[in-house]
Design an enzyme around this catalytic site. Structure first.
Site, short mmCIF file in Angstrom:
data_model
loop_
_atom_site.label_atom_id
_atom_site.label_comp_id
_atom_site.label_asym_id
_atom_site.label_seq_id
_atom_site.Cartn_x
_atom_site.Cartn_y
_atom_site.Cartn_z
N PRO A 85 0.82 -1.26 -0.03
CA PRO A 85 0.00 -0.01 0.12
C PRO A 85 0.85 1.23 -0.01
O PRO A 85 1.84 1.21 0.84
CB PRO A 85 -0.86 -0.24 1.17
CG PRO A 85 -1.01 -1.70 1.45
CD PRO A 85 0.42 -2.24 1.09
N CYS A 86 0.28 2.34 -0.71
CA CYS A 86 1.23 3.62 -0.99
C CYS A 86 1.58 4.09 0.25
O CYS A 86 2.28 4.76 0.67
CB CYS A 86 0.54 4.41 -1.95
SG CYS A 86 0.13 3.96 -3.42
N GLN A 87 0.46 4.12 1.45
CA GLN A 87 0.52 4.80 2.40
C GLN A 87 1.80 4.41 3.37
O GLN A 87 2.48 5.07 4.15
CB GLN A 87 -0.49 4.73 3.31
CG GLN A 87 -1.66 5.32 2.56
CD GLN A 87 -2.69 4.38 1.83
OE1 GLN A 87 -2.10 3.23 1.45
NE2 GLN A 87 -3.98 4.67 1.54
N SER A 88 2.25 3.11 3.03
CA SER A 88 3.25 2.49 4.10
C SER A 88 4.70 2.96 3.59
O SER A 88 5.55 2.51 4.35
CB SER A 88 3.21 1.09 3.85
OG SER A 88 3.57 0.63 2.50
#
Length: 496
Positions: A85-88
């Protein structure tokens, strides 16, 4: 013995699905999903439908119990893959900034997902790692202005993995349309091989399809590539539907009229009989690229078509959809038909592409998870409505027997978040035939696209001179732009 895969952040299973669809020259399946880990309960049900109960681990990887379960059940795994996931990536590397902002990031469990992926790889030491992410990761920086992609690659190199490919880069930027997916979708793919297993340079990914509108179209055709698969190729055989009028915002007095108008509107169903006569008629009109696409998704073997049901729409939206031309956005439409601007309620200064009518003659624009909210960017080319889940799944190259579990909107979310199986099939082909088997010939004789996969074509492609372009190259632990003139080191869209 099959090569076992651990699919982390599996979603609906698009990335691992392409690997499982790959067969060797003996027509035998090579890869097998041993475990798939996912937090979304609806996606987990989709995975269970495909792989069985035991294969799916439902839960948050930051939960120690889930982490331990993965390690315990996946010892000796061959490949670990996942779309992190990009947020990670927001906490990779040192950060600077206000204390409150840093604390906010620390409280977000999504920011530990990358670390979980890395730590699982560290503990399981698979032979191969495959990572997928959006193209935006290449420009994303941490709080100190360092490129996130550098940190990611450095971390895995420290674990003993090599990512450098034949073009001198450490990742691929692949456009799904270049590999037979009826969709323009650019993604970053990293393939890493454990050095103490095989000290090998990662082979390039060779396109199988080309843009017929490109300047090099004639030459690419002569090299054996096929033109892009279009929206028409992919969904032109599906039954025609008529969207019902939504009752949202309608007064009680107006409801009977809406119900009356909706009686004769066929908006589809979650399960429909496959109209083989119509399919064969459509199939007969297709060129080789379209026919190969249908061989991949297996429509001719499917008795039932699932998820071909469309959304209900407002009356104004249906009128707008009907008046728009194929390929037009809302901004284009307002410029052409200013007298109909009242049909659009959004601010055109901010939402010029809020509406987009797809074009039957081209690949679709990128399918994304926002389809869960509305389908205004995916208006059917000929029918005044938006895509159905099955149409979106076909644009993503999911086989027609792939069934998505959950409510209507959650099906869209799973489809939009997925890696196109047709793209991952090509990655699987490269991984097995060039890395694992190390064959002299790049492509399998039993491949669906045998006519494309000949060494002489590949050599010509790699030696082909191309116009100057800029490549973002990772090397010596920092990023820089290098101008390449008439280079043979080409990848993805840079090939053109």
């Amino acid at each position: 013995m099959k090569i076992k895969i651990l699919d982390l952040f599996a979603g609906a299973g698009g990335l691992s699905s392409g690997f499982e669809m790959y067969v060797n020259e003996k027509n035998e399946k090579v890869f097998e999903v041993h475990r798939a880990v996912e937090i979304d309960p609806f996606a987990c049900n989709t995975l269970r439908k495909k792989h069985g109960m035991e294969t799916v681990i439902e839960g948050d990887l930051t939960d120690k119990k889930i982490h331990k379960k993965v390690i315990k059940e996946c010892k000796g795994i061959d490949i670990v893959m996942g779309g992190i996931p990009c947020q990670s990536f927001s906490l990779i590397g040192p950060r600077s900034g206000k204390f409150k902002e840093l604390e906010k990031f620390k409280c977000d469990t999504r920011d530990r997902l990358y670390e979980e992926f890395r730590d699982i790889v560290k503990e399981l030491t698979p032979k191969i790692v495959v990572i997928e992410n959006v193209k935006g990761i290449l420009s994303k920086k941490d709080g100190n202005g360092e490129f996130i992609i550098n940190h990611l690659i450095n971390d895995f190199e420290k674990l003993g993995y090599n990512f450098e490919n034949e073009s001198g880069m450490k990742y691929f930027v692949l456009n799904a349309a270049d590999y037979g997916v009826p969709q323009i979708r650019e993604r970053v793919i990293l393939v890493g091989v454990r050095k103490n297993w095989k000290d090998i340079t990662i082979p390039n990914m060779i396109p199988t399809h080309y843009d017929p509108n490109s300047k090099s179209a004639k030459e690419l055709k002569n090299l054996g590539l096929l033109p892009y698969v279009t929206v028409y190729d992919a969904i032109g055989d599906l039954p025609r539907l008529e969207a019902k009028l939504t009752s949202t915002g309608i007064s009680k007095r107006g409801l009977p009229k809406i119900k009356s108008q909706n009686k004769n509107r066929d908006d589809g169903a979650d399960i429909l009989e496959n109209d083989f006569i119509k399919f064969k008629e459509h199939y007969s009109k297709l060129e080789t690229n379209g026919k190969n696409y249908f061989k991949f998704i297996g429509t001719e073997k499917i008795a039932k078509i699932h998820h071909h049901k469309c959304r209900s729409h407002k009356k104004d939206d249906i009128q707008l959809y009907a008046k728009m031309n194929p390929g037009e956005t809302a901004g284009d439409f307002i410029t052409r038909c200013p007298e109909d601007s009242s049909l659009i309620i959004y601010d055109m200064n901010s939402f010029k592409d809020k509406y987009r009518k797809q074009d039957f003659k081209k690949p679709s624009t990128t399918i994304f998870a926002h389809l869960e909210k509305d389908g205004n960017r995916f208006i059917h080319p000929e029918q005044p409505r938006t895509y159905t889940p099955r149409e979106a799944a076909r644009i993503q190259s999911f086989p027609d027997d792939y069934i998505f579990e959950g409510p209507f909107t959650k099906k869209f979310k799973q489809i939009g978040n997925a890696v196109p199986p047709r793209l991952s099939f090509e990655i699987a082909t490269m991984v097995h035939e060039k890395i694992i088997s190390e064959k002299n010939k790049y492509w399998s004789k039993k491949s669906l696209f045998t006519n494309l996969r000949k060494e002489k074509f590949i050599k010509k492609i790699l030696e082909k001179k191309t116009p100057k372009f800029s490549l973002l190259i990772y090397r010596n632990k920092y990023d820089y732009n290098r101008k390449v003139h008439n280079s043979h080191k080409v990848l993805g869209k840079n090939f053109y």
